[in-house]
Design an enzyme around this catalytic site. Structure first.
Site, PDB file in Angstrom:
ATOM      1  N   ASN A   9      77.546 -13.971 204.672  1.00 41.29           N
ATOM      2  CA  ASN A   9      77.987 -13.570 203.334  1.00 41.29           C
ATOM      3  C   ASN A   9      76.826 -12.816 202.690  1.00 41.29           C
ATOM      4  O   ASN A   9      75.863 -13.426 202.235  1.00 41.29           O
ATOM      5  CB  ASN A   9      78.348 -14.824 202.522  1.00 41.29           C
ATOM      6  N   LYS A  11      76.736 -11.260 200.012  1.00 42.46           N
ATOM      7  CA  LYS A  11      76.783 -11.285 198.540  1.00 42.46           C
ATOM      8  C   LYS A  11      76.557  -9.871 197.992  1.00 42.46           C
ATOM      9  O   LYS A  11      76.964  -8.909 198.626  1.00 42.46           O
ATOM     10  CB  LYS A  11      75.777 -12.296 197.985  1.00 42.46           C
ATOM     11  N   HIS A  96      84.510 -19.060 196.891  1.00 47.96           N
ATOM     12  CA  HIS A  96      83.067 -19.308 196.979  1.00 47.96           C
ATOM     13  C   HIS A  96      82.599 -19.932 195.664  1.00 47.96           C
ATOM     14  O   HIS A  96      83.096 -19.594 194.591  1.00 47.96           O
ATOM     15  CB  HIS A  96      82.319 -17.992 197.241  1.00 47.96           C
ATOM     16  N   GLU A  98      80.161 -19.456 193.849  1.00 47.75           N
ATOM     17  CA  GLU A  98      79.705 -18.501 192.821  1.00 47.75           C
ATOM     18  C   GLU A  98      80.907 -17.914 192.079  1.00 47.75           C
ATOM     19  O   GLU A  98      80.840 -17.647 190.879  1.00 47.75           O
ATOM     20  CB  GLU A  98      78.834 -17.410 193.461  1.00 47.75           C
ATOM     21  N   GLU A 168      80.559 -26.162 201.587  1.00 45.86           N
ATOM     22  CA  GLU A 168      79.294 -25.672 201.047  1.00 45.86           C
ATOM     23  C   GLU A 168      78.908 -26.497 199.824  1.00 45.86           C
ATOM     24  O   GLU A 168      79.388 -26.222 198.711  1.00 45.86           O
ATOM     25  CB  GLU A 168      79.437 -24.206 200.626  1.00 45.86           C
ATOM     26  N   GLY A 174      71.607 -21.355 198.422  1.00 48.35           N
ATOM     27  CA  GLY A 174      70.539 -20.512 197.905  1.00 48.35           C
ATOM     28  C   GLY A 174      69.359 -21.279 197.338  1.00 48.35           C
ATOM     29  O   GLY A 174      68.499 -20.711 196.681  1.00 48.35           O
ATOM     30  N   SER A 213      71.996 -22.948 202.621  1.00 47.59           N
ATOM     31  CA  SER A 213      70.621 -22.835 203.134  1.00 47.59           C
ATOM     32  C   SER A 213      70.515 -23.087 204.634  1.00 47.59           C
ATOM     33  O   SER A 213      69.519 -23.641 205.109  1.00 47.59           O
ATOM     34  CB  SER A 213      69.675 -23.746 202.353  1.00 47.59           C
TER      35      SER A 213
HETATM   36  C1  PEP Z   1      76.566 -18.972 200.646  1.00 42.97           C
HETATM   37  O1  PEP Z   1      76.408 -18.348 199.599  1.00 42.97           O
HETATM   38  O2  PEP Z   1      77.712 -19.068 201.135  1.00 42.97           O
HETATM   39  C2  PEP Z   1      75.410 -19.579 201.270  1.00 42.97           C
HETATM   40  C3  PEP Z   1      75.594 -20.506 202.161  1.00 42.97           C
HETATM   41  O3  PEP Z   1      74.176 -19.118 200.840  1.00 42.97           O
HETATM   42  P1  PEP Z   1      72.748 -19.570 201.429  1.00 42.97           P
HETATM   43  O4  PEP Z   1      72.847 -19.573 202.928  1.00 42.97           O
HETATM   44  O5  PEP Z   1      71.802 -18.529 200.923  1.00 42.97           O
HETATM   45  O6  PEP Z   1      72.478 -20.925 200.893  1.00 42.97           O
END
Ligand code: PEP
Length: 251
Positions: A9, A11, A96, A98, A168, A174, A213
């Site tokens: 992703n 973003k 997601h 976000e 997630e 993040g 992460s």
């Molecule tokens: C995400 O935004 O789906 C995600 C897992 O981000 P990160 O790997 O940066 O934590």
């Protein structure tokens, strides 16, 4: 046997130059990833750039990060499922955290997006997960169950046959804080059991990704857990080397 899936992703990151170079880096190393499916989800405007850079290769799938529930018309700024299919997408991320937190998407909005994605010929990657506050108050399973049930209420359990779920934990996205493999497995097992109560075949077949992460160093221990079928990767998907290392861990 579920085929592992590693999804990047991106973003709101990148430009033409970085897209070409990242796609080249991933395609160069792709041959070593013999089993796992590889998916990249660039920002809308870079999807055609990524498709051009893939140059007809179909061993790396394209996806989008969101879509609108309408097909076309007066919806300024929005992108529909048919536009994504036209641009070469097979997958689309829905729900997601976000989108839920920053843009106020409700469980119902996410369920509607899941439905139009499938109707438009896309495979939805449904993101679910709890906030830190929810985890600390022991609500993780209730939150995840509510988010999934909202989708089942709209489309029915059988539609999960052509979908992916990404667990997630919001507090891990993040932040550099990853759920331990055991913590993640516990929630993945819970999700699979919830679905198995409705349809055992679909639950067994459904790929449940971990996101939050995940990186080259922790991917293997997470993906080796029984119910973790790959990853949804944010930050570490922006470098070919780390993204490919995760793909190899899933392989
Ligand atoms: C995400 O935004 O789906 C995600 C897992 O981000 P990160 O790997 O940066 O934590």
């Amino acid at each position: 046997m579920r085929r592992p899936l590693v999804a990047g992703n991106w973003k709101m990151n990148g430009d033409t130059e970085s897209t070409i170079s990242l796609v080249k880096g991933i395609t160069d190393g792709r041959a070593e990833v013999t089993n796992a499916e590889v998916l990249i989800c660039p920002p809308y405007i870079l999807i055609p750039r990524a498709a051009d850079a893939l140059n007809g290769r179909d061993d790396i799938s394209l996806g989008a990060q969101d879509l609108d529930i309408n097909q076309n018309g007066a919806f300024t700024g929005q992108i529909s499922a048919s536009m994504l299919v036209d641009a070469g997408c097979k997958y689309v991320i829905v729900g997601h955290s976000e989108r839920r937190a920053i843009y106020g998407e409700s469980d119902q909005d996410v369920a509607d997006k899941f439905k139009v994605a499938q109707q438009g010929g896309l495979t939805p990657v449904l993101c679910v997960g709890e906030t830190l506050e929810e985890r600390e108050s022991g609500e993780t399973e209730a939150v995840v169950a509510r988010q999934i049930q909202a989708v089942i209420d709209v489309v029915g359990i059988n539609q999960l046959d052509d979908a992916v779920i990404a667990y997630e934990p919001v507090w891990a996205i993040g932040t550099g804080k990853t759920a331990t493999p055991e913590m993640a497995q516990e929630v993945h097992r819970f999700i699979r059991a919830m679905l198995a109560a409705l349809n055992g075949d679909i639950a067994e077949k459904l790929r449940i990704l971990y996101g939050g992460s995940m990186n080259a160093g922790n991917a293997e221990s997470l993906i080796s857990m029984t119910d973790i079928d790959g990853g949804l990767i944010g930050g570490a998907s922006l470098q070919a080397e780390s993204f490919l290392a995760i793909c190899m861990a899933a392989n």
